[in-house]
Design a protein around this motif. Structure first.
Motif, mmCIF file in Angstrom:
data_model
loop_
_atom_site.group_PDB
_atom_site.id
_atom_site.type_symbol
_atom_site.label_atom_id
_atom_site.label_comp_id
_atom_site.label_asym_id
_atom_site.label_seq_id
_atom_site.Cartn_x
_atom_site.Cartn_y
_atom_site.Cartn_z
ATOM 1 N N GLY A 1 0.809 -1.211 0.000
ATOM 2 C CA GLY A 1 0.000 0.000 0.000
ATOM 3 C C GLY A 1 0.840 1.257 0.000
ATOM 4 N N CYS A 2 1.919 1.258 0.768
ATOM 5 C CA CYS A 2 2.786 2.431 0.833
ATOM 6 C C CYS A 2 3.522 2.658 -0.484
ATOM 7 N N PHE A 3 3.938 1.576 -1.131
ATOM 8 C CA PHE A 3 4.595 1.721 -2.434
ATOM 9 C C PHE A 3 3.635 2.289 -3.467
ATOM 10 N N LEU A 4 2.365 1.896 -3.374
ATOM 11 C CA LEU A 4 1.384 2.451 -4.303
ATOM 12 C C LEU A 4 1.293 3.968 -4.152
ATOM 13 N N ILE A 5 1.249 4.449 -2.926
ATOM 14 C CA ILE A 5 1.196 5.891 -2.693
ATOM 15 C C ILE A 5 2.493 6.553 -3.161
ATOM 16 N N MET A 6 3.627 5.888 -2.942
ATOM 17 C CA MET A 6 4.912 6.448 -3.344
ATOM 18 C C MET A 6 4.998 6.596 -4.861
ATOM 19 N N PHE A 7 4.362 5.678 -5.584
ATOM 20 C CA PHE A 7 4.358 5.752 -7.045
ATOM 21 C C PHE A 7 3.177 6.577 -7.565
ATOM 22 N N GLY B 1 -1.164 -7.281 -2.289
ATOM 23 C CA GLY B 1 0.220 -7.531 -1.895
ATOM 24 C C GLY B 1 0.324 -8.620 -0.851
ATOM 25 N N GLY B 2 -0.618 -8.618 0.108
ATOM 26 C CA GLY B 2 -0.609 -9.656 1.137
ATOM 27 C C GLY B 2 -0.907 -11.031 0.569
ATOM 28 N N VAL B 3 -1.882 -11.102 -0.331
ATOM 29 C CA VAL B 3 -2.219 -12.385 -0.959
ATOM 30 C C VAL B 3 -1.058 -12.888 -1.811
ATOM 31 N N ILE C 1 -0.780 -3.025 -9.373
ATOM 32 C CA ILE C 1 0.159 -4.105 -9.676
ATOM 33 C C ILE C 1 1.566 -3.738 -9.232
ATOM 34 N N ILE C 2 1.997 -2.528 -9.534
ATOM 35 C CA ILE C 2 3.354 -2.104 -9.181
ATOM 36 C C ILE C 2 3.558 -2.138 -7.674
#
Length: 251
Positions: free
Chosen positions: A130-136, A150-152, A198-199
């Motif tokens: 989730g944090c990477f999604l916000i970062m991107f 991401g967890g799954v 996805i990213i």
């Protein structure tokens, strides 16, 4: 100092065990060789030679002792074990730990289950996704889908890796599941940007430590290890990309 043959053998075993734990836990090649050399020198063995690759360790000393080889089969990321071995190595250098005590402590580290529980690992992977999604530059509406996906995906990686010894297939199937879940979230309207979800979700699968160690080994002059780790990182990246590409090809 002069070492008796039996004591010399014990020192060699300590050096090999320390190197094996570090290499299996994700340490760089040059760090493993340096640690083994320092341990041997601290116990009075001069002329110790080690040659480390991602799949094996060769160690020998000048004298009558034969060269010994340890095969490395399983490699993971456990930097806490690397830190513990380095701590024991520093104690050996100061003369605070005997050979038998060092071997006992290293064996305890090798057999110990020091990794976080599966629940903690999956929770961390979910939050990181989730944090990477916000970062991107993804939207907050996609935070929850990325967190779940991401967890799954990370859970799938751990599960498939237990069933299949070849890591490539586990990573491929995990990325395939991530692609499917991301598409389902967008299709039902819970997600907005498929690419961002996805990213963010695949980032916990990215071989960051492998890439870092490959570059550091190459810079340190260990070309064989650097290229080997680079090839392993490339295969992981290819597995992730192939799994996502198959999903996107059917959209």
């Amino acid at each position: 100092m002069d070492n008796k043959p039996s004591e010399t053998y014990e020192i060699i075993e300590v050096c090999l065990l320390a190197g094996k734990i570090m290499l299996e836990s994700g340490a760089e090649t040059y760090r493993v060789e340096d640690t083994m050399g320092r341990i041997a020198a601290s116990y009075g063995i001069k002329g110790a030679h080690s040659y480390v690759t991602p799949t094996g360790i060769f160690f020998s000393i000048d004298g009558t002792e034969p060269t010994k080889l340890i095969r490395i089969v399983n490699r993971t990321t456990d930097l806490y074990k690397v830190t513990l071995v380095n701590s024991i190595s520093r104690k050996i250098s100061t003369g605070k730990v005997s050979v038998s005590e060092a071997y006992r402590q290293l064996k305890k580290i090798q057999l110990g289950k020091l990794t976080y529980s599966m629940f903690v690992q999956v929770s961390a992977a979910s939050l990181a996704s989730g944090c990477f999604l916000i970062m991107f530059e993804g939207g907050w509406n996609d935070f929850l889908p990325a967190l779940i996906t991401g967890g799954v995906g990370f859970t799938s990686l751990l599960y498939f890796h237990r069933l299949v010894e070849i890591k490539f297939f586990a990573e491929f199937l995990a990325s395939l599941i991530i692609g499917l879940f991301s598409f389902l979230f967008v299709m039902v309207g819970l997600g907005q940007e498929l690419d961002k979800i996805i990213i963010g979700s695949v980032m916990p699968l990215v071989p960051g430590l492998l890439i870092t160690n490959a570059v550091r080994d190459l810079m340190a002059g260990h070309l064989v290890s650097g290229l080997s780790k680079g090839a392993e990182a490339f295969l992981t990246a290819f597995a992730i990309g192939a799994g996502i590409a198959i999903v996107l090809s059917f959209l």
